[in-house]
Structures are given as C-alpha cells and as structure tokens.
Design an enzyme around this catalytic site. Structure first.
Site, PDB file in Angstrom:
ATOM      1  N   SER A   1      56.101  40.738  -5.255  1.00 15.33           N
ATOM      2  CA  SER A   1      56.739  39.628  -4.256  1.00 15.33           C
ATOM      3  C   SER A   1      56.933  38.405  -5.201  1.00 15.33           C
ATOM      4  O   SER A   1      55.912  37.819  -5.861  1.00 15.33           O
ATOM      5  CB  SER A   1      56.714  39.907  -3.210  1.00 15.33           C
ATOM      6  N   LYS A   2      57.406  37.449  -3.853  1.00 15.19           N
ATOM      7  CA  LYS A   2      57.645  36.051  -4.823  1.00 15.19           C
ATOM      8  C   LYS A   2      56.073  35.705  -4.782  1.00 15.19           C
ATOM      9  O   LYS A   2      56.007  34.432  -5.312  1.00 15.19           O
ATOM     10  CB  LYS A   2      58.049  35.380  -3.585  1.00 15.19           C
TER      11      LYS A   2
END
Ligand code: GLU
Length: 507
Positions: free
Chosen positions: A256-257
C-alpha cells in the site's frame, strides 16, 4: 510448459486513473507468458461498474503500459475481430447470455429489494449463519415471476448454484482448489439496471474472445469456483487458469501507499526506469535459477514460463528496486541512453537547455561527461539534478564550514592564500591531464606547508561548493579550466566578503 493451442490471454483492468503496481505485475506476467508462447494479448476494459462511472475510458492504462514497453494485439486503439473491447459496449450480449441461463434453468430472476436483502443479511448474521442470499426467489413459479414483471418490478438474475457437490478449480500454479458448493452464494449475474456483474461479463467475454489462459491476481480465487459453475452452466470449456501471488510490503502486509509508490505514474515521477521496474517485477514470484536477477526484456520473453512462477505471495521491496534501478543506470544503460533519460530532468530543473544539448554539441558532451562521473552514485533519475547541479550552475552555495572546514585545520588566512595559489596552479596547465593537475597541486601543497588532503579539500570546496564529490582531478577535468578559475575567484571573493564573520572562528 507444454501448450497445444495458440495462446490468447487478456489484461482485464477496470478503468483506473493510474495503473497500480500490482496490476502491472499481473499484466507483465500475462504479457511475458504470451510473448514467450508467441500468442495474442487482448486488452479488455471492464467498465460496467455503474457506480464508478468511468465508462469508456482507458484512464492512464495505455500510457503506463507504453512506458513499461508492454503492448497488446487486440483491444482499444488497435481493434481486432472480437470487439468491442469495452464491456460497457457489450451489455446486450451479457443480457442475452443471462436470459439463456434462465431459460435453461441455470439461473433465475430475483425480485428481492435491497431492503429485504439487508434484512436477511442482518438476521442471518445475528444467527451466526453465512450472510449470503437465502435463495428466496429461487423457486418462484412462472406465474409469480410473470406477475412480478407485470407489476413493473426489475429483477436481478442469479446463478442457481447446485444444491450439493464439490467444485474444483485447476489452478496451473497452485494445483486443484476444491470447495463445497454449499459455501457458494447464488451470485448475481445481471443487475436490475441491466448491467452485468463481474462474474457474468468476465466469463462471457473470456469465452467469446477465445481466451485460452487466464492469469489473474490471487484476490480473485474466491470467485473462481463460481466461474467454473458458470462455464459448466453454459456448456463451455473453461480456459486454463492461474492465480498470481499478491504483492506484499516488506512487513508482509498488502502493498500500500504506506510502503511507498504504488502507481506506475509515481514510479515514473520518482525517476525509476521502466526497464528496471519490468526486470524487478519479473523476478517477484518468478525465478530462473534462483541466482540471476538482471534480465533484459528479450531474455525475459525467452525464459519466462509459468512452471517457475511461485504461488506464495511475494515481497515488493522499494529498496531492492532502487538498487536495481541504480544498477541499470550504472551498468546497463549506455552513456548516451542515460544522457537521453537525464536531459528532461536537468532541463526541468532549469540546469540545462535541451536545445543546447543536442547530440553532437559540446553541451551534450558536457552532460555526458558529468554523468559518466556521477552515474555510480545515481539511484534514481530524479536525483540527477540535485546531484549534478554544481556542474551546471555557477552560483555555488559557499559557506564557512565548507571552505574552511575545521576538520582540515585551515586558518582563514591559509585558505585565502591557498585559493589564490590554486588559481595559479590550475591556470598553469591543461586540466584534461588529470595527472598533471595532481602533480601541480601536490607541489603547491608542499610549498605552502599543507597536507595534500588539506589543499585538495579546499580546491574541491571551491570548485564544487561541496565537501563530497567524485575524484577531484576528474571533477576539475570535467568542469574545465575556465569554470574552475571562475569558481576559485568566487570562493576567494566569498571568503574575503565574509571575513568579518569568521574572524577568530578558526581553530
Ligand atoms: N476487472 C478485473 C480487475 O480489475 C479483472 C479480474 C480478472 O482478471 O478476471 O482486476
């Protein structure tokens, strides 16, 4: 892997602004597998989700794929015999197929309202039962169905999952995945607005587009048994299927980010080379011999096959990617290629005028020389302006610490004399001759009673404005005599101008 028919695979993205690195991974594996087997790649846009309302849009997909060097043989922009390739243009097909399943008794109309479904969900959840649909409409009589239609109700169409038995998905990578049909819901195939769900559209299109191999993300495993049932209901042969591993961050959580860039556009903006990203993605979950890590694209096409794809989830490590990117910058790209890639960054930072650095010009030669000197340290193209700015911009950011570093135990007076004499020593010879420069500076250090390191550091600080740079004599060679002299003058002027501030600060 032995394959007895021409391979046809598909990329089936839902429209998205940016391509996620996980989708790029799946896409790359499809592409490599297909190219390896000399097959056909289809791009199909799965844009039937009314809620997202980005129909008929390719979003950032073509750009991202072109950047990676991945192409497709059929699909939007290139056409092909199985179009249209936007699912939003194929709704009539899905409706006809849903209708066919209803008529053959493999699917049924469901008139349940969203409120009822929510009620059922809540009630079943309270009783600790699976929250799927309770099959309320499965046994409506033809008269009841007709009456509902007559009353203007808009039904959904649901798959009639068999009452009992098992269903097996033969996954090419994972082996057979068997589930009891009682764990499957009578999934909606067609929504009440006439749009298909993913299940129906995906299966109908994979069949009609004559897809032979489905390679898709692990997150779709739960839908695969339903798809097997759908193929069965239609009486179609199911394409071979493989579920690829999910990309995880180094903490083994879904990528994820939090772990860094996730969209291809971001990697590009951060100065990652497409060939390095392709190479890195290819070795996540696939390996040739557990040793080799660097592969050219033609080599990947030659070597890639599903036999060596591992089923377990795989770590996407930004640091490793960065290492590989640096490796490509330093060892794989030619200096000419590196210069081509670097120029837009240098121009963007206002350091180089691209027109003045066209091939064959002295400006171009200068950029090449600078990059040759710095490339060992470059990990990302985006670092190039920062790392090389001092070669291009003359207004160096001098400071007392840099010029008269305490570590070098120079007094301000010695620094001033040193700079004046360095100017003479540099002016006295051809800086293209690195050994000659070194000899003159060594003699000067002796004459001034300084250690070589002290004088060299002073010279470096004056010509680069930094305490760390590539080798001094190479740097001087690349900067050229005139630029070095200007900078030695500037450094001396700076010291004199700031004399009052450093009075008494030395040693
Ligand atoms: N449209 C689906 C996606 O966005 C495709 C999944 C599949 O490959 O079946 O990933």
């Amino acid at each position: 892997m032995k394959i007895d028919r021409p391979v046809r695979t598909r990329f089936a993205p839902s429209p998205t602004g940016d391509l996620h690195v996980g989708s790029a991974h799946t896409t790359l594996f499809n592409w490599l597998f297909t190219r390896h087997h000399g097959g056909t790649v289809v791009l199909r846009i799965e844009d039937t989700d009314q809620k997202r309302l980005v129909q008929h849009s390719l979003g950032g997909i073509p750009d991202a794929l072109a950047w990676l060097g991945i192409d497709w043989d059929e699909g939007p922009e290139v056409g092909g015999p199985f179009g249209p390739y936007f699912q939003s243009e194929r709704t009539a097909l899905y409706q006809a197929h849903a209708q066919q399943l209803v008529e053959q008794g493999h699917a049924y109309y469901c008139f349940c309202t969203p409120e009822r479904l929510e009620e059922v969900r809540r009630e079943r959840s309270a009783r600790g039962l699976p929250t799927g649909y309770d099959r309320h409409c499965r046994n409506l009589t033809p008269e009841e169905v007709a009456a509902n239609f007559a009353a203007g109700l808009q039904p959904t169409v649901r798959l009639k999952v068999p009452d009992e038995g098992q269903v097996t998905v033969d996954d090419l990578i994972r082996g057979p995945i068997t589930v009891d049909v009682r764990t499957l819901e009578d999934a909606i195939l067609l929504k009440s607005d006439g749009y298909p769900t993913y299940h129906l559209a995906n299966v109908v299109d994979d069949h009609l587009m004559e897809i032979t191999h489905i390679l898709r993300g692990e997150e779709w495993i739960p839908t695969a048994p339903l798809h097997v049932l759908l193929y069965r209901a239609f009486g179609w042969e199911m394409p071979a299927i493989a579920h690829l591993m999910l990309l995880l961050g180094p903490d083994r959580k879904k990528l994820s980010k939090r772990h860094g860039s996730t969209s291809l556009a971001q990697f590009r903006e951060n100065g990652i080379l497409p060939e390095a990203l392709v190479n890195y993605l290819a070795i996540i979950g696939w390996s040739w011999d557990d040793k080799q890590e660097i592969f050219s694209l033609p080599e990947l096409i030659e070597k890639f096959d599903l036999d060596r794809v591992k089923p377990s989830s795989a770590i996407f490590d930004h640091q490793k990617l960065e290492w590989m990117n640096g490796y490509y910058i330093n060892h794989i790209l030619s200096l000419d290629e590196l210069t081509e890639r670097a120029l837009p960054w240098l121009a963007g930072a206002g350091l180089v005028d691209e027109a003045a650095a066209r091939p064959g010009t002295p400006g171009r030669q200068y950029v090449e020389d600078v990059l040759a000197l710095e490339k060992e340290r470059i990990k990302r193209l985006s670092e190039i302006p920062e790392m090389t700015a001092y070669f291009f911009a003359d207004d160096l950011d001098y400071s007392y610490d840099v010029l008269v570093s305490k570590k070098q135990k120079l007094t301000p007076e010695l620094a001033e004399t040193g700079l004046a004499r360095l100017r003479e020593a540099i002016a006295a010879g051809d800086v293209a001759d690195e050994a000659g420069t070194e000899a003159r500076l060594t003699a000067l250090a002796e004459e001034l009673g300084l250690k070589r390191g002290q004088l060299f550091m002073l010279a470096r600080a004056a010509v680069t404005g930094r305490t760390v740079s590539p080798g001094l004599f190479e740097t001087v060679r690349v900067l050229g005599r005139e630029r070095c002299l200007r900078r030695l003058d500037a450094a001396l002027a700076w010291l004199r101008e700031h004399a009052a501030e450093y009075q008494g600060a030395a040693m």
